[in-house]
Write a protein that holds these residues in place. Sequence first.
Motif, PDB file in Angstrom:
ATOM      1  N   LEU A  11       0.823  -1.216   0.000  1.00  0.00           N
ATOM      2  CA  LEU A  11       0.000   0.000   0.000  1.00  0.00           C
ATOM      3  C   LEU A  11       0.859   1.269   0.000  1.00  0.00           C
ATOM      4  O   LEU A  11       0.407   2.329  -0.417  1.00  0.00           O
ATOM      5  CB  LEU A  11      -0.939  -0.001   1.214  1.00  0.00           C
ATOM      6  CG  LEU A  11      -2.105  -0.994   1.162  1.00  0.00           C
ATOM      7  CD1 LEU A  11      -2.745  -1.154   2.538  1.00  0.00           C
ATOM      8  CD2 LEU A  11      -3.147  -0.560   0.144  1.00  0.00           C
ATOM      9  N   GLU A  12       2.099   1.133   0.469  1.00  0.00           N
ATOM     10  CA  GLU A  12       2.982   2.305   0.514  1.00  0.00           C
ATOM     11  C   GLU A  12       3.382   2.812  -0.868  1.00  0.00           C
ATOM     12  O   GLU A  12       3.913   3.897  -0.999  1.00  0.00           O
ATOM     13  CB  GLU A  12       4.243   1.987   1.343  1.00  0.00           C
ATOM     14  CG  GLU A  12       3.953   1.888   2.825  1.00  0.00           C
ATOM     15  CD  GLU A  12       5.139   1.358   3.615  1.00  0.00           C
ATOM     16  OE1 GLU A  12       6.255   1.269   3.053  1.00  0.00           O
ATOM     17  OE2 GLU A  12       4.922   1.014   4.802  1.00  0.00           O
ATOM     18  N   GLU A  13       3.129   2.025  -1.888  1.00  0.00           N
ATOM     19  CA  GLU A  13       3.456   2.443  -3.260  1.00  0.00           C
ATOM     20  C   GLU A  13       2.415   3.418  -3.827  1.00  0.00           C
ATOM     21  O   GLU A  13       2.485   3.812  -4.996  1.00  0.00           O
ATOM     22  CB  GLU A  13       3.542   1.216  -4.179  1.00  0.00           C
ATOM     23  CG  GLU A  13       4.745   0.331  -3.921  1.00  0.00           C
ATOM     24  CD  GLU A  13       6.048   1.010  -4.305  1.00  0.00           C
ATOM     25  OE1 GLU A  13       6.349   1.089  -5.498  1.00  0.00           O
ATOM     26  OE2 GLU A  13       6.748   1.497  -3.380  1.00  0.00           O
ATOM     27  N   ASP A  14       1.447   3.775  -3.009  1.00  0.00           N
ATOM     28  CA  ASP A  14       0.310   4.575  -3.458  1.00  0.00           C
ATOM     29  C   ASP A  14       0.679   5.814  -4.300  1.00  0.00           C
ATOM     30  O   ASP A  14       0.140   6.012  -5.388  1.00  0.00           O
ATOM     31  CB  ASP A  14      -0.510   4.997  -2.231  1.00  0.00           C
ATOM     32  CG  ASP A  14      -1.853   5.563  -2.612  1.00  0.00           C
ATOM     33  OD1 ASP A  14      -2.559   4.907  -3.399  1.00  0.00           O
ATOM     34  OD2 ASP A  14      -2.198   6.664  -2.151  1.00  0.00           O
ATOM     35  N   GLU A  15       1.602   6.631  -3.805  1.00  0.00           N
ATOM     36  CA  GLU A  15       1.957   7.873  -4.513  1.00  0.00           C
ATOM     37  C   GLU A  15       2.589   7.574  -5.876  1.00  0.00           C
ATOM     38  O   GLU A  15       2.311   8.245  -6.870  1.00  0.00           O
ATOM     39  CB  GLU A  15       2.934   8.711  -3.665  1.00  0.00           C
ATOM     40  CG  GLU A  15       2.242   9.535  -2.592  1.00  0.00           C
ATOM     41  CD  GLU A  15       1.177  10.500  -3.151  1.00  0.00           C
ATOM     42  OE1 GLU A  15       1.462  11.186  -4.155  1.00  0.00           O
ATOM     43  OE2 GLU A  15       0.055  10.532  -2.603  1.00  0.00           O
ATOM     44  N   HIS A  16       3.449   6.588  -5.892  1.00  0.00           N
ATOM     45  CA  HIS A  16       4.119   6.161  -7.122  1.00  0.00           C
ATOM     46  C   HIS A  16       3.072   5.667  -8.138  1.00  0.00           C
ATOM     47  O   HIS A  16       3.118   5.996  -9.325  1.00  0.00           O
ATOM     48  CB  HIS A  16       5.124   5.066  -6.754  1.00  0.00           C
ATOM     49  CG  HIS A  16       5.748   4.364  -7.916  1.00  0.00           C
ATOM     50  ND1 HIS A  16       6.409   5.043  -8.923  1.00  0.00           N
ATOM     51  CD2 HIS A  16       5.824   3.041  -8.234  1.00  0.00           C
ATOM     52  CE1 HIS A  16       6.843   4.163  -9.814  1.00  0.00           C
ATOM     53  NE2 HIS A  16       6.507   2.955  -9.419  1.00  0.00           N
ATOM     54  N   ILE A  17       2.098   4.919  -7.648  1.00  0.00           N
ATOM     55  CA  ILE A  17       1.041   4.379  -8.519  1.00  0.00           C
ATOM     56  C   ILE A  17       0.187   5.513  -9.082  1.00  0.00           C
ATOM     57  O   ILE A  17      -0.211   5.493 -10.253  1.00  0.00           O
ATOM     58  CB  ILE A  17       0.186   3.341  -7.745  1.00  0.00           C
ATOM     59  CG1 ILE A  17       1.042   2.117  -7.400  1.00  0.00           C
ATOM     60  CG2 ILE A  17      -1.051   2.931  -8.544  1.00  0.00           C
ATOM     61  CD1 ILE A  17       0.393   1.115  -6.454  1.00  0.00           C
ATOM     62  N   LYS A  18      -0.052   6.522  -8.257  1.00  0.00           N
ATOM     63  CA  LYS A  18      -0.838   7.679  -8.696  1.00  0.00           C
ATOM     64  C   LYS A  18      -0.162   8.370  -9.880  1.00  0.00           C
ATOM     65  O   LYS A  18      -0.827   8.807 -10.826  1.00  0.00           O
ATOM     66  CB  LYS A  18      -0.995   8.642  -7.514  1.00  0.00           C
ATOM     67  CG  LYS A  18      -2.029   9.708  -7.726  1.00  0.00           C
ATOM     68  CD  LYS A  18      -2.255  10.463  -6.421  1.00  0.00           C
ATOM     69  CE  LYS A  18      -3.054  11.723  -6.670  1.00  0.00           C
ATOM     70  NZ  LYS A  18      -3.204  12.503  -5.440  1.00  0.00           N
ATOM     71  N   LYS A  19       1.161   8.440  -9.836  1.00  0.00           N
ATOM     72  CA  LYS A  19       1.898   9.074 -10.955  1.00  0.00           C
ATOM     73  C   LYS A  19       1.738   8.249 -12.231  1.00  0.00           C
ATOM     74  O   LYS A  19       1.578   8.799 -13.324  1.00  0.00           O
ATOM     75  CB  LYS A  19       3.384   9.217 -10.597  1.00  0.00           C
ATOM     76  CG  LYS A  19       3.620  10.276  -9.552  1.00  0.00           C
ATOM     77  CD  LYS A  19       5.118  10.547  -9.343  1.00  0.00           C
ATOM     78  CE  LYS A  19       5.310  11.411  -8.106  1.00  0.00           C
ATOM     79  NZ  LYS A  19       6.142  10.752  -7.092  1.00  0.00           N
ATOM     80  N   ILE A  20       1.787   6.947 -12.093  1.00  0.00           N
ATOM     81  CA  ILE A  20       1.601   6.074 -13.270  1.00  0.00           C
ATOM     82  C   ILE A  20       0.176   6.233 -13.794  1.00  0.00           C
ATOM     83  O   ILE A  20      -0.055   6.315 -15.009  1.00  0.00           O
ATOM     84  CB  ILE A  20       1.909   4.597 -12.902  1.00  0.00           C
ATOM     85  CG1 ILE A  20       3.367   4.466 -12.449  1.00  0.00           C
ATOM     86  CG2 ILE A  20       1.612   3.672 -14.083  1.00  0.00           C
ATOM     87  CD1 ILE A  20       3.736   3.097 -11.898  1.00  0.00           C
TER      88      ILE A  20
END
Length: 366
Positions: A206-215
Amino acid sequence: EKGGYDHFMLKEIHEQPKAITDTYRGRLLRSEAIIKMAGVEDNMKKFLNANRFIIVACGTSWHAGLVAEYIFEDIARIPVEVEYASEFRYRNPVITENDVVIAISQSGETADTLAAIKLAKSKGAFVFGVCNVVGSSIARETDAGAYTHAGPEIGVASTKAFTTQITVLTLMALRLARAKGTISSSDFRHHLLELEMIPKKVEKALEEDEHIKKIADIYKNSRNCLYLGRGYNFPVALEGALKLKEISYIHAEGYPAAEMKHGPIALIDENMPIVVIATKKGHYEKVVSNIQEIKSRKGKIIGIVTEGDEQVRALADHVIEVPETIESLTPLITTIPLQLLSYHIAVLLGKNVDQPRNLAKSVTVE
Ligand code: F6R
């Protein structure tokens, strides 16, 4: 009521570590090296004498059934068929008293699933329910069952129900494997340990949230999207595609990665994003060669990879890392970034995430 989140869907995605823990609490007893599930214990003979399991469900719950097919066959060596309830009920299926039917439903109210259960019961099969809503029609209609204990799911797109259904079915497979002797005691203990570590790993994913938002921002205007996976992660690819289409209205398809060359590869060009589940366990090298095939046709690759992966990172346009676990448990982890990716794309497009058009939370009509 949304606990500080913008949408129920995001809240429910983030509730998964707790929901999975609640699902195995009191059932997974690691220090005693046992699994306790009353509904299974009380009907052990029926389960052990079954010729085969028939899983009936719809939508996301059907995808959980497909994951279960892999684990029941893999560790408990029980033949499994997974059926869309709507097809099963109308096809004059061959059902006998030696079949065990497992019905999976978050709401416990899905009309087609309920009808499939009634049909199976009328043919003398033993019917077991995996439901989330306590006291629901399916919970009442089945001979026995196990609740998922995910708590109320409000967002129309199913998230925590999916991972907790997989958790229940995994516990069942492990319990039956132990009873049948198809799993060694050390392997069994290892599975219990790994399952107990899943909530922490989901938190990490879940910590990848910000990175995923950019994708999500890069691909939000795509017209189409493909999802690929193999083995245990093939159903996860189907589920990822369903999540995207239902809340963002972008056309998406999930495929077993090796099926690409039998048709869908014709769709690939520089405008096609392809989400590939390429974790270390399970056919990794094969998936890497599937990625190379896509790359040479200029598709844009979003790889879901194991932490520290280098091979896929070198080929993909983007990677999203997830913690490592044993192969049979990877769906519980790889699902997380796919849920977040759909969520962010839908929000960026201004869609009504919690109540997508044309959809209802329980489908009580056929
Ligand atoms: C997808 C979704 C639906 C349901 C399906 C079955 O996000 O929510 O596909 O999974 O309608 O519903 P239940 O599990 O309540 O039987």
